[in-house]
Design a protein around this motif. Structure first.
Motif, mmCIF file in Angstrom:
data_model
loop_
_atom_site.group_PDB
_atom_site.id
_atom_site.type_symbol
_atom_site.label_atom_id
_atom_site.label_comp_id
_atom_site.label_asym_id
_atom_site.label_seq_id
_atom_site.Cartn_x
_atom_site.Cartn_y
_atom_site.Cartn_z
ATOM 1 N N ASP A 371 0.821 -1.216 0.000
ATOM 2 C CA ASP A 371 0.000 0.000 0.000
ATOM 3 C C ASP A 371 0.853 1.264 0.000
ATOM 4 O O ASP A 371 0.490 2.277 -0.618
ATOM 5 C CB ASP A 371 -0.934 0.016 1.218
ATOM 6 C CG ASP A 371 -2.030 -1.036 1.114
ATOM 7 O OD1 ASP A 371 -2.281 -1.519 -0.005
ATOM 8 O OD2 ASP A 371 -2.621 -1.375 2.155
ATOM 9 N N ASP A 372 2.000 1.212 0.695
ATOM 10 C CA ASP A 372 2.849 2.403 0.828
ATOM 11 C C ASP A 372 3.765 2.611 -0.369
ATOM 12 O O ASP A 372 4.350 3.695 -0.525
ATOM 13 C CB ASP A 372 3.715 2.306 2.094
ATOM 14 C CG ASP A 372 2.887 2.349 3.366
ATOM 15 O OD1 ASP A 372 1.712 2.725 3.277
ATOM 16 O OD2 ASP A 372 3.419 1.978 4.429
ATOM 17 N N SER A 373 3.934 1.596 -1.211
ATOM 18 C CA SER A 373 4.882 1.684 -2.324
ATOM 19 C C SER A 373 4.187 2.157 -3.592
ATOM 20 O O SER A 373 3.199 1.563 -4.041
ATOM 21 C CB SER A 373 5.537 0.320 -2.579
ATOM 22 O OG SER A 373 6.186 -0.134 -1.400
ATOM 23 N N ALA A 374 4.724 3.242 -4.171
ATOM 24 C CA ALA A 374 4.153 3.770 -5.405
ATOM 25 C C ALA A 374 4.412 2.823 -6.568
ATOM 26 O O ALA A 374 3.528 2.552 -7.392
ATOM 27 C CB ALA A 374 4.755 5.145 -5.709
ATOM 28 N N GLU A 375 5.640 2.321 -6.644
ATOM 29 C CA GLU A 375 6.005 1.373 -7.693
ATOM 30 C C GLU A 375 6.840 0.251 -7.104
ATOM 31 O O GLU A 375 7.656 0.487 -6.219
ATOM 32 C CB GLU A 375 6.835 2.077 -8.780
ATOM 33 C CG GLU A 375 5.987 2.608 -9.923
ATOM 34 C CD GLU A 375 6.850 3.139 -11.061
ATOM 35 O OE1 GLU A 375 7.788 2.425 -11.457
ATOM 36 O OE2 GLU A 375 6.574 4.237 -11.526
ATOM 37 N N MET A 378 9.869 -5.505 -10.800
ATOM 38 C CA MET A 378 9.746 -6.955 -10.970
ATOM 39 C C MET A 378 10.874 -7.676 -10.233
ATOM 40 O O MET A 378 10.680 -8.766 -9.685
ATOM 41 C CB MET A 378 9.768 -7.309 -12.461
ATOM 42 C CG MET A 378 9.524 -8.776 -12.744
ATOM 43 S SD MET A 378 7.930 -9.377 -12.108
ATOM 44 C CE MET A 378 6.802 -8.461 -13.160
ATOM 45 N N GLU A 379 12.052 -7.059 -10.175
ATOM 46 C CA GLU A 379 13.179 -7.652 -9.461
ATOM 47 C C GLU A 379 12.871 -7.806 -7.977
ATOM 48 O O GLU A 379 13.164 -8.844 -7.376
ATOM 49 C CB GLU A 379 14.427 -6.778 -9.645
ATOM 50 C CG GLU A 379 15.667 -7.355 -8.987
ATOM 51 C CD GLU A 379 16.887 -6.459 -9.148
ATOM 52 O OE1 GLU A 379 17.982 -6.883 -8.744
ATOM 53 O OE2 GLU A 379 16.728 -5.342 -9.676
ATOM 54 N N ALA A 380 12.247 -6.773 -7.375
ATOM 55 C CA ALA A 380 11.882 -6.834 -5.953
ATOM 56 C C ALA A 380 10.818 -7.903 -5.720
ATOM 57 O O ALA A 380 10.860 -8.641 -4.728
ATOM 58 C CB ALA A 380 11.377 -5.478 -5.484
ATOM 59 N N ILE A 381 9.860 -8.000 -6.645
ATOM 60 C CA ILE A 381 8.798 -9.004 -6.510
ATOM 61 C C ILE A 381 9.381 -10.410 -6.540
ATOM 62 O O ILE A 381 9.046 -11.262 -5.712
ATOM 63 C CB ILE A 381 7.741 -8.827 -7.627
ATOM 64 C CG1 ILE A 381 6.959 -7.523 -7.418
ATOM 65 C CG2 ILE A 381 6.785 -10.023 -7.653
ATOM 66 C CD1 ILE A 381 6.047 -7.170 -8.568
ATOM 67 N N ARG A 382 10.291 -10.646 -7.482
ATOM 68 C CA ARG A 382 10.913 -11.972 -7.584
ATOM 69 C C ARG A 382 11.697 -12.314 -6.319
ATOM 70 O O ARG A 382 11.663 -13.447 -5.838
ATOM 71 C CB ARG A 382 11.826 -12.032 -8.814
ATOM 72 C CG ARG A 382 11.090 -12.173 -10.140
ATOM 73 C CD ARG A 382 12.033 -12.677 -11.220
ATOM 74 N NE ARG A 382 13.127 -11.733 -11.445
ATOM 75 C CZ ARG A 382 13.141 -10.800 -12.383
ATOM 76 N NH1 ARG A 382 12.103 -10.686 -13.188
ATOM 77 N NH2 ARG A 382 14.180 -10.006 -12.528
#
Length: 451
Positions: A371-375, A378-382
């Motif tokens: 909720d706090d992250s604007a963007e 994909m690297e962070a998601i992985r």
């Protein structure tokens, strides 16, 4: 518990007319929690006479099984525990065989039984046997792994140490008080028919003034003598056990056991609970309260001195199912070891109230972080998903299923390191095998995430 698991046991193993006894057998009835969580183990083995190390193979397999089974995690099911132990036994025997000229230096049959709660778990490879005697009838529960080339010639098609790959027969059967189980090597059942064994066991039980270890040992000796009379030319070994008592518990007993410690009152900053100085409240819901605390038994500069105290909600003070799940979270946390799973702190001190002490991990829930992250790249998601997978893998290797994996049950730190939290809904294979009278009439965890 009004009753605990209890058996009577008799066993015998002799060389018979042979110069050396290559059979081996054994049994262990543990005490306390091990009896409830791991059960009673009994096993019999017949070293392959054509193998140079048959005698040692049978002895080692029984010793390894009885020692190692009770050392496996309590969270594992009986099947996983024994399968892992037998794979290790087979690997050791197969490797040791290379010191002999024969390629089958250390080979043995192996049949084992683990009785846990109201179930007998059977594990079998070779041509030793497990029978059940119930209502005056005998039934063979295992299948002989013997290939007959002709009427008079046969060989073992499966055994421990015979191949690097292990194929074990497994089955589970419900047990009842009064059931009698009979384990034997081929020096017995190759010379005594099922009808003869059935008659012997029935006569022995009828003639015994009391069924106990001594009377079953006498009955095993009767089987020995009968085998010799039928010209048995092999080692003679057998075990007889009778189910005397099965574990049961009333709902009142369970509730009393679960509610020995009272629920703590609502806590506020400045209060001290069993040496934990409450600093502030971190979270509160209808089901629990979570506080940040300082362990006054440790120096405040010690990183381990900051802990999280989780207390149950007084709304569920008379709910055994809720209390059982609350206690389960601590049980799970003490048995998991992964940087991706929140740890339960082990503190050796007397508690005045019911609560759980957890490690303090700085950060926010994944739900808040999203909720706090604007963007989010994909690297962070992985990276996050990989860490979650590592945590789940650590649970699955212990045969535990989280069942409430959701963004609010995942903490993420400043460096995007994650920890999975809240093990109150975890399914534990080893505990699921134990009969419980506590009824859980609702889906544990959050319904949309429990799958």
């Amino acid at each position: 518990m009004s009753n605990t698991l209890n058996i009577s046991l008799g066993q015998i193993s002799t060389a018979g007319i042979k110069a050396e006894n290559e059979d081996h057998l054994g049994a262990i009835t543990p005490d306390g929690n091990l009896l409830e969580n791991k059960g009673i183990a009994i096993a019999i083995a017949d070293g392959m006479s054509a193998a140079e190390g048959g005698k040692e193979a049978s002895q080692v397999s029984i010793r390894m099984f009885l020692d190692d089974y009770f050392s496996t995690p309590e969270s594992w099911s009986v099947k996983k525990s024994v399968t892992k132990v037998m794979a290790s036994m087979n690997s050791w025997l197969y490797t040791q065989s290379h010191q002999y000229e024969s390629s089958r230096g250390m080979v043995t049959t192996f049949s084992a039984m683990v009785i846990k709660s109201h179930t007998a778990h059977l594990f079998h490879i070779g041509d030793s046997r497990i029978y059940r005697f119930r209502e005056k009838r005998i039934e063979q529960l295992t299948h002989d792994h013997r290939h007959w080339v002709s009427k008079d010639k046969s060989y073992l098609s499966r055994a421990l140490g015979i191949d690097v790959n292990l194929n074990i027969d497994y089955r589970s059967v419900a047990v009842e008080v009064g059931d009698v189980f009979f384990l034997s090597t081929d020096g017995v059942h190759d010379f005594l028919s099922d009808d003869a064994l059935e008659k012997l066991i029935q006569q022995g039980l009828n003639q015994a003034p009391d069924i106990n270890d001594a009377s079953l040992s006498v009955l095993c000796d009767d089987v020995l003598q009968a085998s010799l009379e039928q010209n048995s030319n092999d080692n003679i070994s057998c075990q007889l056990l009778r189910i005397e008592q099965l574990p049961t518990a009333s709902k009142n007993e369970v509730y009393n056991a679960l509610s020995r410690l009272p629920f703590p009152p609502d806590l506020s900053a400045g209060q001290v609970l069993d040496g934990y100085h409450i600093l502030r409240e971190l979270h509160a819901s209808s089901r629990s309260q979570v506080y940040l605390a300082q362990d006054t038994f440790l120096h405040e500069d010690d990183p381990a001195s900051k802990v999280v105290i989780k207390t149950p909600s007084v709304n569920f003070e008379d709910d055994p199912a809720y209390i059982e799940l609350f206690l389960q979270e601590e049980w799970v946390g003490k048995r998991l070891n992964s940087p991706y799973l929140l740890k339960t702190c082990k503190r050796n001190r007397k508690r005045q109230f019911l609560y759980t002490v957890l490690e303090y991990a700085e950060g926010q829930t994944l739900e808040q972080w999203i909720d706090d992250s604007a963007e989010i790249s994909m690297e962070a998601i992985r990276d996050i998903i990989t860490q979650i997978a590592h945590g789940l893998r650590a649970m699955h290797r212990m045969e535990m299923l989280h069942q409430d994996l959701k963004p609010s049950n995942i903490l993420i730190g400043n460096n995007q390191s994650i920890k999975i939290i809240d093990f109150g809904s975890t399914k534990i294979a080893g505990l699921a095998e134990t009969r419980s009278v506590v009824e859980h009439n609702h889906i544990v965890g959050t319904a949309s995430y429990s799958a």
